[in-house]
Scaffold this active site. Structure first.
Site, short mmCIF file in Angstrom:
data_model
loop_
_atom_site.label_atom_id
_atom_site.label_comp_id
_atom_site.label_asym_id
_atom_site.label_seq_id
_atom_site.Cartn_x
_atom_site.Cartn_y
_atom_site.Cartn_z
N HIS A 88 0.79 -1.23 0.00
CA HIS A 88 0.00 0.00 0.00
C HIS A 88 0.82 1.28 0.00
O HIS A 88 0.32 2.34 -0.40
CB HIS A 88 -0.92 0.01 1.23
CG HIS A 88 -2.19 0.78 1.03
ND1 HIS A 88 -2.28 1.89 0.21
CD2 HIS A 88 -3.42 0.62 1.55
CE1 HIS A 88 -3.50 2.36 0.23
NE2 HIS A 88 -4.23 1.61 1.03
N TYR A 95 -14.97 5.42 8.23
CA TYR A 95 -13.94 5.90 7.30
C TYR A 95 -14.34 5.50 5.88
O TYR A 95 -14.59 4.34 5.60
CB TYR A 95 -12.60 5.25 7.66
CG TYR A 95 -11.42 5.63 6.78
CD1 TYR A 95 -10.42 6.46 7.26
CD2 TYR A 95 -11.27 5.12 5.49
CE1 TYR A 95 -9.32 6.79 6.48
CE2 TYR A 95 -10.19 5.45 4.70
CZ TYR A 95 -9.21 6.28 5.19
OH TYR A 95 -8.13 6.61 4.42
N THR A 133 -4.99 10.36 -0.42
CA THR A 133 -6.38 10.13 0.00
C THR A 133 -6.77 11.11 1.12
O THR A 133 -5.94 11.73 1.76
CB THR A 133 -6.56 8.70 0.54
OG1 THR A 133 -5.70 8.48 1.65
CG2 THR A 133 -6.29 7.67 -0.54
#
Length: 779
Positions: free
Chosen positions: A474, A589, A602
């Site tokens: 990630h 979230y 993000t």
């Protein structure tokens, strides 16, 4: 191996006749080809960087400037702002005199300077143009405002100049820094639905103290950072959220993706791997040549996004450190690393002259699958080092993988273009058996905990029966980029390359290269640590419960008929489901991108709003009518859309608070406000997988039925909180939504299977809002 061969290419010997030189012509030719390829790539990169730095200008505009200045100079008119006479009389006069040569050189130099200044003026104007975000707030279904029409028209005109991948990078605006008062107020509003009156009053008091006190000092430092950096939060986000985390990245950080559920073009594992790897390498070439479109929202609107994450998609690996990891990207890689049956291999994808064709790659994968391989000591579970805690992996890497064959083989894995896994599992989709899709998700999320290299930018995983999926690290990039890449590869594989009647790749191999077996000399102490990491990873794997729901009763068609956006509808369905499952509201979230800004990643949309809570309560109140519930759903959806747009436009809450918290830690300040709220615990963590990012690459002959046949089930991630849920969803066409639900088995309050069943009931309930509010003739 390569170093040894290079050393053997030329040898010297002293004889009684003098010095004798011998050399291997073939090997020297290979070295020369490698040298040529390296410098061709460097030159091409330099040329592309120059073109993108000058966009939307081009060599033709430079020629026009030269011609204009030259013509006016002939008539003794200076339009170069005094540059031509200055260069001619004060510089070149002492070198070449006042003749035609000096005048020509002066015109060329002046033209270059004027052209450069004009280009920079245009790019600054473009940067100012891209700060306009009014188009984001246009109401769907209503006429577009005049400023937005003009803005889109200008962008469309610029987009017609065929921009390259990074053409807009230098022109993208910096992420704006919200005001402290605005963020504190928005944070308070986001907590209202999950706090009691007493808790809310306490938070209100702490927020006001923070806003008037230490918060102002922290904000001043952050303003300074925003002035001095490209993006005030991204570097800290990548360092503290990803690189400094010492817990395993498997499940906790990495995410997965699946391929087409209903279409398996071949059951030949080697052929599927070859076609997809070939497609991936073609995409890498597009990235290197900057031929990927920079327009990521919609090909029609031509709104550019930040594209820097594409540079880290290939040839990239996360390298462990005792305190902080590093993300390394190499300029080139001529091989992929491959794992099968406990053994690691090096598969050549470029022979020094060209990329190997898919049929030539299939030959190598078949050799791996058919070979009688036996893992060396410690090799089978070696990948578990990347699945366990980071600090022991860093220590083991430094102690036992810094020299000899271990270093060479580890470099072959870490410096590969990406990793290919030839798995021994079979997966598939059966609409009557949900466990099959659950198993597919398990296989892609974590596998057996040792049969993936979780540090690599991504693993391509090919199952025994021909399905493909991915596991992605990630820290280098977010799911939107990986989803674009996977969608492009699947499109090429299924609709362009294809397979022959026997399920093999098309074509005949011109060269047949054998894969190279990686060698290891792993001492007992390292084997012991490998097994410890494997034990840690196994405990994580055994604690994760995945549940996948492919909902085909309706999709975005019904959602639009209700007058709400599909994303907002899905978020309200999750709030409704979560409340029934947990009997309370919790901080939620939802990931939103900020790639409208340079180096944006993000932002968080806090979906559990007061409006969402009102809708959920109305759904559970038998006294409420369908009309009332639908009105509340639309109100909650409008609020959610507002928050989502704010997040995309740099007006979110969480990244600003995160950056303030980092400064607070640096300055060692005391803050009861941060002690209360940080880090936030998201018991419901959600994300939507983007789709249809390859519209411009879609062959014209593909029908709607073909699209549905090729549709992917999306992807997902592990639970973020120990006692919470992770939910990813993908809205596919008019009649399908796929949901990926994860939780921990050890938590006594969660169950992915129960959440899935409750979600089904929620979706049925929400469909009734349409059927119960329509006249009979419309039902």
């Amino acid at each position: 191996m390569a170093e040894a061969r290079s050393a053997a290419a030329i040898s010297f010997a002293v004889t009684h006749d003098g010095v004798s030189v011998s050399y291997d012509q073939e090997l020297l030719r290979d070295i020369w080809h490698t040298f040529q390829r390296s410098y061709k790539k460097r030159y091409a990169r330099f040329l592309n960087d120059f073109k993108t730095g000058m966009f939307p200008a081009n060599p033709i505009t430079f020629s026009l400037v030269v011609v204009a200045i030259a013509i006016f100079s002939v008539f003794h008119q200076d339009v170069s702002f005094g540059i031509v006479p200055f260069i001619q009389h004060y510089i070149l006069h002492y070198i070449v005199g006042d003749g035609i040569l000096g005048q020509t050189i002066s015109v060329l130099i002046a033209s270059l300077l004027v052209w450069f200044l004009l280009v920079q003026t245009i790019r600054l104007t473009l940067k100012a143009l891209l700060t306009y975000k009014g188009w984001m707030y246009e109401n769907v279904g209503k006429p577009v405002s005049k400023p937005t029409k003009i803005w889109l028209g200008i962008l469309h005109l610029i987009g017609s100049k065929k921009p390259m991948l990074h053409s807009f990078q230098g022109a993208l605006p910096h992420l704006p820094l919200p005001s402290l008062d605005e963020t504190v107020q928005k944070h308070l509003e986001s907590m209202r639905s999950i706090l009691s009156d007493k808790e809310y009053e306490e938070l209100e008091f702490l927020s006001e103290r923070f806003r008037k006190g230490v918060g102002r000092r922290l904000q001043r430092y952050l303003i300074l950072k925003s002035w001095l950096s490209t993006n005030y939060v991204t570097d800290w986000w990548e360092e503290f959220v990803y690189m400094r985390q010492r817990s395993p990245i498997m499940i906790n950080s990495n995410y997965y993706g699946l391929d087409s559920m209903r279409e398996v073009p071949t059951t030949n594992q080697a052929a599927r791997a070859a076609n997809m790897v070939f497609a991936a390498l073609q995409f890498r070439r597009l990235v290197e040549r900057q031929e990927v479109s920079p327009f990521a929202i919609s090909p029609r609107t031509k709104v550019p996004f930040c594209t820097y994450q594409y540079e880290r998609l290939f040839n990239t690996c996360r390298v462990p450190g005792e305190e902080v990891d590093r993300l390394l990207t190499w300029a080139d890689a001529r091989h992929v690393a491959c794992f099968h049956n406990g053994c690691w291999f090096k598969v050549i994808v470029h022979n020094g002259k060209r990329l190997l064709d898919a049929c030539e790659l299939q030959h190598q994968f078949e050799a791996i699958l058919k070979g009688d391989w036996r893992p060396q000591r410690g090799e089978q579970h070696l990948g578990a080092l990347t699945a366990g805690d980071r600090t022991p992996w860093a220590q083991t890497r430094r102690a036992y993988f810094r020299s000899g064959v271990n270093k060479t083989s580890l470099n072959d894995i870490e410096r590969s273009a990406f990793v290919v896994i030839l798995d021994d599992e079979e997966v598939g989709y059966d609409e009557n058996d949900s466990e099959k899709l659950d198993h597919w998700a398990d296989t892609m999320l974590h596998g057996k905990a040792y049969d993936r290299w979780f540090d690599k930018s991504f693993n391509f995983i090919f199952t025994k029966n021909g399905h493909v999926g991915s596991n992605t690290e990630h820290s280098w990039g977010d799911a939107a980029v990986m989803a674009h890449f996977m969608e492009w590869c699947l499109l090429q594989d299924l609709m362009v390359y294809g397979y022959d009647e026997n399920g093999n790749t098309k074509g005949e191999p011109q060269v047949k290269i054998q894969p190279e077996r990686l060698k290891w000399d792993i001492p007992e102490a390292a084997v012991s640590q490998i097994e410890k990491s494997y034990s840690v990873a196994r405990s994580l794997v055994e604690d994760v419960e995945m549940a996948i729901l492919v909902w085909t009763d309706y999709g975005k068609g019904l959602m639009k008929k209700l007058g709400v956006s599909p994303d907002a509808f899905c978020q309200m369905a999750l709030q409704y489901t979560y409340y029934k499952n947990q009997h309370k509201f919790s901080l939620t979230y939802e990931a939103s991108m900020t790639r409208l800004y340079r180096e944006g990643r993000t932002e968080t949309v806090r979906s559990c709003t007061v409006e969402a809570a009102d809708f959920v309560k109305a759904m559970l109140d038998s006294n409420q009518t369908a009309e009332d519930r639908l009105a509340l759903l639309r109100k909650a959806s409008e609020k959610h859309q507002q928050l989502y747009r704010d997040a995309m436009c740099g007006k979110g809450i969480d990244r600003h608070l995160f950056a303030l918290y980092v400064i607070k830690r640096y300055l060692e300040e005391e803050s009861p406000f941060f002690d209360k709220i940080f880090p936030p615990t998201y018991l419901l963590s959600t994300s939507q997988t983007p789709l249809n990012q390859c519209e411009q690459d879609m062959p014209a002959h593909i029908s709607t039925d073909d699209r549905m046949r090729l549709v992917t089930a999306g992807g997902g991630f592990g639970p973020v909180a120990d006692r919470g849920y992770g939910v990813s969803y993908i809205v596919v066409g008019e009649e399908q939504v796929s949901w990926h639900i994860s939780s921990k088995i050890s938590a006594d309050n969660t169950s992915s299977n129960e959440f899935r069943e409750e979600l089904k009931r929620s979706l049925i309930d929400m469909k009734r809002l349409f059927t119960d509010t329509q006249p009979k003739k419309d039902k």
